[in-house]
Each structure stands twice: as C-alpha cells, then as structure tokens.
Design a protein around this motif. Structure first.
Motif: not given
Lengths: 116, 117
Positions: A26-45
C-alpha cells in the motif's frame, strides 16, 4: 484506495525451476512482510523490510529463498530451485505504524504456489 | 508453549445469532497487540479488529467486538447477528512489544466458522 497487490495469483511450476513472487505494498506503508501459509505449519513470517531494508529474515527456510525490495513500491520473493515442499500460499502484507502502538498489517490476496 | 491458542477448530452458529471465537495468548511483554483476521474460502486475509494491551476499553468494529480479559490472557472475538457471509476461517494473532512498527505477528491455528440458516 488500492490494497496490497500480489502477482501472480496462481503459479504452477516443476521442481527445480525458479519462481518469483511479486508484491506491491500500500502506498506510504514503510513496512513489508512476507508470510507463508501451509496446512502443516499455519501462517509463518518469512522476512520483513523497513524502508526497503531487510530487518529480520530468520523465518526464511533455507538459502533457496531470497527476498528483495529495490524500492518502496515493489518487493520480490524468489525460490531457486523450487521443491514440492515449497507448495503453499505466500502472502505479502504491509503496515504503517500509527499512534498508540497500532500497526495493523494489511494482506494481499496471496499467491498460491504449486511445485510439481 | 504456544503463544496464541485457538481451541475451537470448528464452530457452527445460526444466522442472526451471536458467536464467540476463543483466543488465549501467552506473553511476558507488557506491551502487545492482538488482532483478528478473517480468511474466507477465496483465501484473502481480511483485518477485522485490533486491541492494544494498554487499551482500557474493549475494541469494537461494527458487528465485531473483542472481549479482552487481560488477567486471563484472553481476547475472544464476538460476532453479533451472524450472517452467511461470516462463514470463514478466523485467525487470532499477536504482536509482542513495540518496535515502532517492525513487529511480526504470531498467528493461532484458526477457527472455521460456519453460519447456518
């Protein structure tokens, strides 16, 4: 207002191929995160950036994964070579720290990656 | 130990009824934030509501409210007047500490809510 944009939405590739996932925060946001979602491990950064600089990549599973943010409006997550266990939904999120500790992360639609 | 625990893998509720989705958390940091996200079958993650550890009042956003019980370390989501469109997976998440924004979220395993006619 445009939200977080990710491309492609779906990616099917064969084991050993290079995969590049893209994100526009989003324009103006200064933090960016990448997450991965799997059935086994859920959502992880996996990794996050502040002002285009990687701050914490401790969640990146191995050297096959790399992420860059060449400018404030674009980031990539690359997997080379890809393996079937990389199959997952990859989310990009961005945030703008607000007052009183608010720092809501807004997620993109995700990229569903299938590695055959 | 799990930092975020959602003990209800699945919940059913009738349309127009209220439903509470449970979330307990574990942290020793006095400054933290709690978030709820909705993930419909289409897959996107939609932010619903936020509660800060120093907030004196429970957060509310439309039909969503957060029942924050600090001493019990619980942050339950209450959805009033359920609608069919509320059927989705709901995730509770926590941000520990405050680093000026660079705080990762730790997610629970989610609760699948099904709203029935």
């Amino acid at each position: 207002d445009a939200g977080v944009i990710q491309s492609p939405r779906h990616e099917v590739t064969e084991m050993g191929q290079e995969v590049t996932l893209r994100c526009k925060p989003i324009s103006g946001h200064d933090y960016l995160f990448w997450y991965r979602q799997t059935m086994m491990r859920g959502l992880e950064l996996l990794i996050y950036f502040n002002n285009n600089v990687p701050i914490d990549d401790s969640g990146m599973p191995e050297d096959r994964f790399s992420a860059k943010m060449p400018n404030a409006s674009f980031s990539t997550l690359k997997i080379q070579p890809s393996e079937p266990r990389d199959s997952a939904v990859y989310f990009c999120a961005s945030s703008l720290p607000g007052l009183a500790g608010t720092d809501t992360q807004y997620f993109g639609p995700g990229t569903r990656l299938t590695v055959l | 130990a799990q930092k975020i625990t959602q003990t209800q893998p699945g919940m059913f509720v009738q349309e127009k009824e209220a439903v509470t989705l449970d979330c307990t958390y574990d942290t020793s940091d006095p400054s933290y934030g709690l978030f709820w996200y909705k993930q419909p079958s289409s897959g996107e993650m939609i932010f619903l509501i936020y509660q800060g550890s120093y907030d004196q009042q429970n957060a509310t956003e439309g039909r969503y409210s957060l029942n924050f019980q600090k001493a019990r370390k619980s942050a339950n989501l209450v959805i009033s007047a359920s609608q069919l469109g509320d059927s989705a997976m709901y995730f509770c998440a926590m941000r520990e500490g405050w680093k000026g924004g660079g705080n990762k979220l730790t997610f629970g395993t989610g609760t699948q809510l099904k709203v029935e006619l």
